[in-house]
Design an enzyme around this catalytic site. Structure first.
Site, mmCIF file in Angstrom:
data_model
loop_
_atom_site.group_PDB
_atom_site.id
_atom_site.type_symbol
_atom_site.label_atom_id
_atom_site.label_comp_id
_atom_site.label_asym_id
_atom_site.label_seq_id
_atom_site.Cartn_x
_atom_site.Cartn_y
_atom_site.Cartn_z
ATOM 1 N N CYS A 1 -13.947 25.256 34.464
ATOM 2 C CA CYS A 1 -14.207 24.076 33.629
ATOM 3 C C CYS A 1 -13.758 22.798 34.326
ATOM 4 O O CYS A 1 -13.934 21.697 33.798
ATOM 5 C CB CYS A 1 -13.485 24.189 32.298
ATOM 6 S SG CYS A 1 -13.957 25.652 31.393
ATOM 7 N N CYS B 1 -9.209 15.779 28.049
ATOM 8 C CA CYS B 1 -7.998 15.839 28.883
ATOM 9 C C CYS B 1 -6.742 15.755 28.008
ATOM 10 O O CYS B 1 -5.752 16.452 28.252
ATOM 11 C CB CYS B 1 -7.974 14.692 29.887
ATOM 12 S SG CYS B 1 -9.335 14.725 31.055
#
Lengths: 127, 407
Positions: free
Chosen positions: A37, A107
């Site tokens: 990912c 994030c």
């Protein structure tokens, strides 16, 4: 895409990069994400048994600048907090502090997951 | 872009316009203001003459007839015109098109549109070097196949397809051969007739010309190829592309073509040496560095390199105040999908996320390359120090056995 000053600062001078002894009872480790990912975060906390306060935190992150900044910021915030205070850290406060754009919100989610993972690991060792 | 010296290694995205090209263009903004389609006054004549001259310059570069050059707004439009135009024009012959999974989006998305319009498209795999399998290509041809569309050189890796062999297969089966040659024209020899190419898309801004002007080569004899116009209007460009011609842009395109014809061999020789120096130095300075794509059939100015266990966009951030490059990492895209081109080459997602494309150009200097080697090496080491998976790899952890939390 231009990064915010805060992201750039954490990226260039990341705080608390490193590794704690994951076999120690006082250390909790959270490892989240996947190489496929494009981001993997490892966040570790070291808790003082007597006070229950996080006395040290370290990270290593494979990822983009925002992922590195999010984890660097998380370690700064974790130090000196109790476990309960640490659990209350929300990804959106990271987004706001670093001025992350929408495509980078994941994030901050990853950083929150890493914090929770590290606490869970610490708790299971000290149950 | 202040006084600091910036290093530009993203010439596959676009090239700086050559100053000689700019000089050639300038009179055509004010001094020669005419519309090339104005046939009845000196302003129009001068503009038409300039366009004709540029058309000749471009035709010479391709060893083609100037009547085979159709001006467009760029390679994306040329790809659209070639694919959709052939599909519409040759409907009675068939509805099947063959292309590659590694084509540019302008080709892939045009093909997707054609499928919606009732067409049938075969997307062929490439091998781990990025090359088409000629046996698979020939097997994919049916009695409904009207067109094979295969790019000359890949934009991400510079890998060059076997154009001559593909042309022979097309000729054998009576199928039209179209090529998106955007990355090849003006940098290596691209003579469509010699290789049996019937349609070829390219653009000025990848060969030191201006942005906003491109062309489609359309074969004129044996066979005479036609495409259905995709823009309706004044019937310019032999009825294939309506719209007032971009005279300054076309003049610049022509000048760029002439310079390329004179200088591309020398440029290619110089740039391949610099590219090899860069690539070899990066491989020599660090472990776990991989070159993506076939090194034997590759554009002279490109290399695509993966730095294992380092995320490409993060790595770029270590030096992007000084160097402009591209990454196959998808960190900026919402999809989180890394480069589909590198995935088609069989790279794992992790290596695709770790890739950087360096594309050199006419204005790249040896000093640029020396500085790049230093800054990239420093950046990779910085990122590896930060990388938990690099640490695990160095400790001998089997990363494939780790249960990752996919997100």
């Amino acid at each position: 895409m231009a990064y915010s000053e805060k992201v750039l600062d954490h990226f260039k001078n990341p705080k608390n990069v490193g590794t704690l002894d994951k076999s120690s009872k006082a250390v909790g480790t959270g490892l989240v994400g996947a190489p496929e990912c494009g981001d993997v975060m490892r966040l570790q906390i070291q808790v003082d048994a007597a006070s229950g306060i996080i006395e040290d935190a370290k990270f290593k992150t494979f990822g983009c600048g925002s992922a590195i900044a999010s984890s660097s910021l998380a370690t700064e915030w974790l130090k000196g907090k109790s476990i309960d205070e640490a659990l209350a850290i929300d990804n959106m406060t990271i987004v706001e502090e670093l001025a992350l754009p929408p495509v980078k919100i994941h994030c901050s989610v990853l950083a929150e997951d890493a914090i929770k993972g590290a606490i869970e690991d610490y708790k299971s060792k000290n149950a | 872009m202040g006084d600091k010296r910036l290093i530009y290694l993203d010439n596959n995205a676009t090239t700086p316009t050559d100053p000689r090209v700019v000089d050639a263009m300038l009179p055509f903004f004010h001094n020669v203001p005419g519309n090339a389609a104005s046939r009845n006054h000196p302003f129009g004549w001068a503009a038409e003459e300039a366009v004709d001259y540029a058309r000749d310059q471009i035709a010479k570069l391709l060893d083609a007839d100037s009547r085979e050059i159709i001006f467009t707004s760029g390679a994306t439009e040329s790809d659209n015109l070639a694919l959709k135009g052939v599909f519409e024009m040759y409907q009675r012959k068939g509805n099947h098109i063959i292309t590659l999974k590694t084509e540019h989006k302008a080709v892939l998305d045009s093909c997707a549109k054609i499928e919606k319009m009732g067409g049938s498209v075969t997307y062929l795999d490439v091998d781990d070097k990025g090359l088409v399998n000629l046996i698979e290509l020939e097997k994919a041809i049916t009695d409904k196949t009207i067109l094979i569309s295969i790019m000359w050189a890949n934009n991400e890796t510079g890998v060059i397809q076997p154009m001559k062999e593909i042309g022979e297969i097309c000729a054998k089966h009576g199928v039209l051969f179209m090529s998106d040659a955007t990355q090849a024209v003006g940098k290596i020899k691209t003579h469509p007739k010699e290789l049996g190419i019937h349609l070829m898309a390219f653009t000025a801004h990848k060969m030191y010309g201006p942005k906003g002007v491109g062309a489609l080569y359309v074969n004129r004899k044996n066979p005479r190829v036609k495409v259905t116009a995709q823009l309706d209007g004044g019937g310019h460009e032999r009825g294939m592309r309506s719209g007032t011609l971009n005279v300054p842009g076309i003049v610049g395109f022509g000048a760029a073509a002439e310079i390329a014809r004179n200088e591309m061999d020398a440029d290619a020789e110089r740039l391949s040496k610099l590219r090899d120096k860069l690539e070899n130095a990066l491989h020599g300075a660090m472990e776990e560095v991989y070159t993506n794509g076939c090194k034997d059939h590759r554009m002279p100015h490109v290399c695509n390199v993966s730095f294992k266990h380092v995320e490409g966009e993060g790595l770029m951030m270590t030096f992007n105040q000084d160097i402009g490059v591209s990454s196959g990492s998808a960190c900026t895209s919402a999809s989180l999908e890394p480069s589909y081109v590198l995935i088609a080459y069989g790279l794992g997602d992790d290596l695709a996320h770790s890739s950087i494309r360096f594309s050199l150009g006419r204005f790249t200097t040896e000093q640029d390359i020396d500085d790049t080697i230093e800054m990239v090496t420093k950046g990779v080491n910085h990122m590896r120090n930060l990388s938990p998976i690099w640490e695990m790899y160095k400790e001998g952890v089997d990363l494939d056995a780790v249960v990752w939390s996919e997100h």
